[in-house]
Motif scaffolding. Structure first.
Motif, PDB file in Angstrom:
ATOM      1  N   HIS A  22      36.571  37.959  41.650  1.00  0.00           N
ATOM      2  CA  HIS A  22      37.569  38.521  40.871  1.00  0.00           C
ATOM      3  C   HIS A  22      38.700  39.099  41.693  1.00  0.00           C
ATOM      4  CE1 HIS A  22      33.777  40.012  38.154  1.00  0.00           C
ATOM      5  NE2 HIS A  22      34.320  38.751  37.766  1.00  0.00           N
ATOM      6  N   LEU A  23      38.433  39.652  42.902  1.00  0.00           N
ATOM      7  CA  LEU A  23      39.455  40.164  43.894  1.00  0.00           C
ATOM      8  C   LEU A  23      40.505  38.835  44.054  1.00  0.00           C
ATOM      9  CD1 LEU A  23      37.836  42.042  46.579  1.00  0.00           C
ATOM     10  CD2 LEU A  23      39.168  42.994  44.352  1.00  0.00           C
ATOM     11  N   LEU A  24      39.863  37.642  44.501  1.00  0.00           N
ATOM     12  CA  LEU A  24      40.846  36.420  44.597  1.00  0.00           C
ATOM     13  C   LEU A  24      41.389  35.910  43.408  1.00  0.00           C
ATOM     14  CD1 LEU A  24      38.450  34.803  47.192  1.00  0.00           C
ATOM     15  CD2 LEU A  24      40.325  36.133  47.816  1.00  0.00           C
ATOM     16  N   GLN A  25      41.047  36.007  42.350  1.00  0.00           N
ATOM     17  CA  GLN A  25      41.598  35.443  41.023  1.00  0.00           C
ATOM     18  C   GLN A  25      42.439  36.370  40.316  1.00  0.00           C
ATOM     19  OE1 GLN A  25      38.018  34.092  38.929  1.00  0.00           O
ATOM     20  NE2 GLN A  25      38.168  32.133  39.899  1.00  0.00           N
ATOM     21  N   HIS A  26      42.738  37.755  40.753  1.00  0.00           N
ATOM     22  CA  HIS A  26      43.470  38.657  40.162  1.00  0.00           C
ATOM     23  C   HIS A  26      42.890  38.935  39.013  1.00  0.00           C
ATOM     24  CE1 HIS A  26      46.152  38.588  43.424  1.00  0.00           C
ATOM     25  NE2 HIS A  26      46.668  37.332  43.427  1.00  0.00           N
ATOM     26  N   LEU A  71      38.425  33.614  31.962  1.00  0.00           N
ATOM     27  CA  LEU A  71      38.055  34.912  31.523  1.00  0.00           C
ATOM     28  C   LEU A  71      36.915  35.041  30.661  1.00  0.00           C
ATOM     29  CD1 LEU A  71      41.803  35.958  31.280  1.00  0.00           C
ATOM     30  CD2 LEU A  71      40.507  36.414  33.015  1.00  0.00           C
ATOM     31  N   ARG A  72      36.497  36.517  30.258  1.00  0.00           N
ATOM     32  CA  ARG A  72      35.501  36.671  29.510  1.00  0.00           C
ATOM     33  C   ARG A  72      35.485  36.020  28.095  1.00  0.00           C
ATOM     34  NH1 ARG A  72      34.319  43.369  29.526  1.00  0.00           N
ATOM     35  NH2 ARG A  72      33.238  43.230  31.490  1.00  0.00           N
ATOM     36  N   ASP A  73      36.882  35.962  27.470  1.00  0.00           N
ATOM     37  CA  ASP A  73      36.774  35.412  26.288  1.00  0.00           C
ATOM     38  C   ASP A  73      36.752  33.860  26.271  1.00  0.00           C
ATOM     39  OD1 ASP A  73      39.346  34.774  27.246  1.00  0.00           O
ATOM     40  OD2 ASP A  73      40.435  35.877  25.843  1.00  0.00           O
ATOM     41  N   GLY A  74      36.777  33.123  27.344  1.00  0.00           N
ATOM     42  CA  GLY A  74      36.724  31.726  27.605  1.00  0.00           C
ATOM     43  C   GLY A  74      38.051  31.335  28.024  1.00  0.00           C
ATOM     44  N   SER A  75      39.143  32.074  27.685  1.00  0.00           N
ATOM     45  CA  SER A  75      40.444  31.571  28.385  1.00  0.00           C
ATOM     46  C   SER A  75      40.298  31.463  29.756  1.00  0.00           C
ATOM     47  CB  SER A  75      41.429  32.290  27.621  1.00  0.00           C
ATOM     48  OG  SER A  75      41.375  33.482  28.111  1.00  0.00           O
ATOM     49  N   PHE A 126      42.265  47.383  33.357  1.00  0.00           N
ATOM     50  CA  PHE A 126      41.374  46.703  32.125  1.00  0.00           C
ATOM     51  C   PHE A 126      40.063  46.445  32.727  1.00  0.00           C
ATOM     52  CE2 PHE A 126      44.240  43.586  34.452  1.00  0.00           C
ATOM     53  CZ  PHE A 126      43.209  42.865  34.876  1.00  0.00           C
ATOM     54  N   ALA A 127      39.189  46.165  31.608  1.00  0.00           N
ATOM     55  CA  ALA A 127      37.785  45.951  32.010  1.00  0.00           C
ATOM     56  C   ALA A 127      37.798  44.655  32.901  1.00  0.00           C
ATOM     57  CB  ALA A 127      36.912  45.485  30.539  1.00  0.00           C
ATOM     58  N   VAL A 128      36.779  44.446  33.944  1.00  0.00           N
ATOM     59  CA  VAL A 128      36.783  43.641  34.608  1.00  0.00           C
ATOM     60  C   VAL A 128      36.742  42.033  33.939  1.00  0.00           C
ATOM     61  CG1 VAL A 128      35.213  42.443  36.610  1.00  0.00           C
ATOM     62  CG2 VAL A 128      35.370  44.997  36.412  1.00  0.00           C
ATOM     63  N   ASN A 129      37.464  41.191  34.424  1.00  0.00           N
ATOM     64  CA  ASN A 129      37.560  39.953  34.200  1.00  0.00           C
ATOM     65  C   ASN A 129      37.909  39.646  32.606  1.00  0.00           C
ATOM     66  OD1 ASN A 129      37.393  37.050  35.115  1.00  0.00           O
ATOM     67  ND2 ASN A 129      35.502  36.593  33.747  1.00  0.00           N
ATOM     68  N   SER A 130      38.681  40.863  31.963  1.00  0.00           N
ATOM     69  CA  SER A 130      39.069  40.483  30.809  1.00  0.00           C
ATOM     70  C   SER A 130      40.665  40.036  30.714  1.00  0.00           C
ATOM     71  CB  SER A 130      38.997  41.812  30.117  1.00  0.00           C
ATOM     72  OG  SER A 130      39.696  42.788  30.570  1.00  0.00           O
ATOM     73  N   PHE A 186      32.491  49.988  39.196  1.00  0.00           N
ATOM     74  CA  PHE A 186      33.089  49.996  37.859  1.00  0.00           C
ATOM     75  C   PHE A 186      32.091  49.386  36.816  1.00  0.00           C
ATOM     76  CE2 PHE A 186      36.659  49.893  40.949  1.00  0.00           C
ATOM     77  CZ  PHE A 186      37.248  51.150  40.604  1.00  0.00           C
ATOM     78  N   ARG A 187      30.788  49.580  36.913  1.00  0.00           N
ATOM     79  CA  ARG A 187      29.787  49.028  36.063  1.00  0.00           C
ATOM     80  C   ARG A 187      30.282  49.648  34.438  1.00  0.00           C
ATOM     81  NH1 ARG A 187      25.725  46.368  38.418  1.00  0.00           N
ATOM     82  NH2 ARG A 187      25.813  46.321  40.674  1.00  0.00           N
ATOM     83  N   ASP A 188      30.677  50.435  34.433  1.00  0.00           N
ATOM     84  CA  ASP A 188      30.933  51.144  32.965  1.00  0.00           C
ATOM     85  C   ASP A 188      32.554  50.321  32.491  1.00  0.00           C
ATOM     86  OD1 ASP A 188      32.626  52.318  35.153  1.00  0.00           O
ATOM     87  OD2 ASP A 188      33.088  54.156  33.838  1.00  0.00           O
ATOM     88  N   LEU A 189      32.988  49.457  33.579  1.00  0.00           N
ATOM     89  CA  LEU A 189      34.009  48.730  32.760  1.00  0.00           C
ATOM     90  C   LEU A 189      33.750  47.283  32.993  1.00  0.00           C
ATOM     91  CD1 LEU A 189      36.920  50.964  34.353  1.00  0.00           C
ATOM     92  CD2 LEU A 189      36.507  50.602  31.977  1.00  0.00           C
ATOM     93  N   GLY A 190      32.446  46.901  32.827  1.00  0.00           N
ATOM     94  CA  GLY A 190      32.308  45.569  33.005  1.00  0.00           C
ATOM     95  C   GLY A 190      32.116  45.064  34.300  1.00  0.00           C
ATOM     96  N   GLY A 191      31.923  45.827  35.526  1.00  0.00           N
ATOM     97  CA  GLY A 191      31.558  45.522  36.618  1.00  0.00           C
ATOM     98  C   GLY A 191      30.238  45.032  36.580  1.00  0.00           C
ATOM     99  N   PRO A 192      29.817  44.529  38.078  1.00  0.00           N
ATOM    100  CA  PRO A 192      30.521  44.865  39.334  1.00  0.00           C
ATOM    101  C   PRO A 192      31.733  44.131  39.358  1.00  0.00           C
ATOM    102  CG  PRO A 192      28.743  43.923  39.755  1.00  0.00           C
ATOM    103  CD  PRO A 192      28.688  43.994  38.406  1.00  0.00           C
ATOM    104  N   VAL A 193      32.816  44.556  40.222  1.00  0.00           N
ATOM    105  CA  VAL A 193      33.828  43.573  40.570  1.00  0.00           C
ATOM    106  C   VAL A 193      33.338  42.888  41.805  1.00  0.00           C
ATOM    107  CG1 VAL A 193      36.127  43.776  41.935  1.00  0.00           C
ATOM    108  CG2 VAL A 193      35.525  45.448  40.126  1.00  0.00           C
ATOM    109  N   THR A 194      33.591  41.409  41.590  1.00  0.00           N
ATOM    110  CA  THR A 194      33.110  40.567  42.829  1.00  0.00           C
ATOM    111  C   THR A 194      34.369  40.051  43.592  1.00  0.00           C
ATOM    112  OG1 THR A 194      33.640  38.705  41.399  1.00  0.00           O
ATOM    113  CG2 THR A 194      31.347  39.850  41.031  1.00  0.00           C
ATOM    114  N   ILE A 195      33.938  39.341  44.702  1.00  0.00           N
ATOM    115  CA  ILE A 195      35.063  38.963  45.438  1.00  0.00           C
ATOM    116  C   ILE A 195      35.844  37.997  44.579  1.00  0.00           C
ATOM    117  CG2 ILE A 195      35.418  37.715  47.657  1.00  0.00           C
ATOM    118  CD1 ILE A 195      32.675  38.556  48.666  1.00  0.00           C
TER     119      ILE A 195
END
Length: 483
Positions: free
Chosen positions: A141-145, A303-307, A185-189, A130-139
């Motif tokens: 990311h999976l664990l943190q939903h 998250l990406r925005d710092g929150s 949604f975009a990864v980690n957003s 999912f690199r076009d959506l801000g990836g790659p998805v990491t482990i």
């Protein structure tokens, strides 16, 4: 947060969230328990509704600073045969299981076998980047939903194999995920609870360790902590001695509601209250892995925005009535569970039930409150809700017409049907009971407890959206769509 506090049967994980004598046994706490007579009476009162001749029940426990406060059992493990719940009865713990998968991956990182920030595709090549959506998805990311990966139960329902009708496998879920070309949604957003992340994580544990999840967690977690009963339900047909049956309430009374599934990782661990408390005490004492396991697991996502979210790795970390709480709830079919630790006072509480009704987070909090006492800030006061026949607010014809129809959550794909009446609406959710919301105002409807629907309007007063909330963490925005 979207779904961790609620159950899932045949409905999609999000949609189901929109709804929340002979054989009787009340088992005394073992010798050495520190609960006072007053505290024990309070615990008994909280779970009194389960102590009937024909009710499924609960097993509860609390420890403080390593000392037993209480162990108690209420109701029946097997309603048909009037077998009582006992403090050693095994009960499936639903999503409380997630913290064990998270711990397994943290231990593998400590062993130098993985990095939690590695792409999932490094270990499961069929998993998209999912690199076009801000990836790659990491482990992580999976664990943190925060991956954006769609929930397995939604996907299984969409392909005509809904949960409860078919015995799915982890491999089937991975095959479905491998064919996804986009995310919620975009990864980690964003944060969005997704069981898919933990089913996938269980497969990574197995791929990296060369062992089944049962073998790895037994070797590195269960055996060292003396959790001799803990086992994953990897085959629903397996015989597990002393396991409670699971039940749900129906119009004709209690019915069996057993998890007809071979999925594990996102849920599926079977154990006892005593073992759950042994685990959480050890985790918070630094006796799991190399001593840094808890700090890794209890660090919420950024998250990406710092929150920051309130979810770490398999653990919810938040403030509850002024006290820091590290906890998770669980729900699979008719099983319910709650496990929490309050580090400021060294209190751990655990609850396992085989009755799939009621607010089990609320029950867990009531159990904790017995021992936290005046350390808790007062509960927020919510306005009393009148039953439908006493509500005097009527919806105008334009609002009724605007509310009626099909509504859609673009983030998850969830769809609901709304039928309006003069005093409120009926919310129809696929594979779930109809929920009646009554009007408290022209822009606010309520279904009892803390569940509500807010009506959003534009400057001209036209209805533009429905916002569902449950008073805690669930807040979903629906917009109207054509059939």
């Amino acid at each position: 947060m979207i779904a961790m506090l609620f159950g899932h049967r045949r409905a999609s994980r999000l949609l189901y969230c929109l709804l929340g004598v002979a054989g009787m046994a009340t088992v005394a706490a073992p010798i050495g328990a520190q609960a006072t007579a007053t505290q024990r009476a309070q615990v008994d009162s909280i779970f009194a509704r389960f102590s009937t001749a024909a009710s499924p029940g609960c097993v509860v426990g609390a420890d403080q600073s390593g000392a037993v406060l209480v162990r108690a059992a209420y109701g029946l493990a097997d309603v048909e045969r009037a077998v009582p719940m006992r403090t050693g009865t095994l009960v499936e713990i639903g999503s409380v299981s997630k913290q064990f998968v998270a711990a397994a991956l943290v231990i593998l990182e400590q062993d130098g076998k993985i990095d939690l920030d590695d792409p999932v595709s490094m270990y499961l090549p069929e998993f998209p980047d999912f690199r076009d959506l801000g990836g790659p998805v990491t482990i992580r990311h999976l664990l943190q939903h925060t991956s954006g990966v769609r929930d397995q139960y939604d996907l299984l329902a969409l392909v005509g194999r809904p949960y409860g009708d078919v015995a799915h496998t982890n491999a089937e879920v991975l095959e479905l995920l491998s064919r996804q070309r986009t995310l919620n949604f975009a990864v980690n957003s964003r944060y969005l609870y997704s069981n898919s992340g933990y089913t996938t994580s269980a497969l990574i544990v197995e791929k990296v360790s060369g062992k089944t999840l049962q073998e790895f967690t037994s070797d590195r977690i269960f055996a060292p902590l003396g959790m001799s009963h803990a086992q994953w339900r990897m085959d629903f047909r397996s015989i597990i001695p002393s396991r409670a049956f699971a039940y749900r309430v129906s119009p004709v009374g209690w019915q069996q509601d057993y998890p007809f599934s071979n999925l594990y990782g996102a849920g599926g661990l079977v154990t006892t209250v005593d073992e759950l408390l042994r685990w959480t005490v050890a985790l918070h004492a630094g006796r799991v892995g190399n001593g840094t396991t808890l700090s890794t697991m209890a660090t919420p996502a950024t998250l990406r925005d710092g929150s920051r979210t309130e979810y770490g790795l398999g653990l919810m970390v938040r403030d509850w009535r002024g006290v820091r709480e590290i906890a998770h709830s669980g729900s699979t079919a008719g099983y319910r569970a709650y496990l929490a630790h309050y580090p400021e006072v060294g209190l751990s509480i655990a609850m396992q039930c085989n009755a799939g009704n009621g607010d089990y987070v609320d029950l867990g909090h009531k159990l904790a409150a017995v021992f936290l006492g005046n350390r808790l800030q007062p509960e927020p006061v919510r306005p009393a809700v009148q039953p439908p026949r006493q509500v005097n607010i009527a919806l105008d014809d334009a609002t009724r017409a605007a509310l009626s129809g099909r509504w859609h959550d673009a983030e998850t794909g969830a769809t609901i049907l709304v039928e309006s009446w003069d005093r409120g609406v009926l919310l129809r959710i696929p594979f779930a009971p109809v929920v009646s919301f009554v009007a408290l105002s022209l822009d606010s409807l309520h279904a009892g407890g803390a569940r509500g629907l807010g009506i959003e309007r534009d400057a001209s007063g036209r209805v533009t959206a429905l916002r569902y909330h449950n008073g805690r963490v669930l807040n979903v925005r629906f917009t109207k769509v054509a059939p």
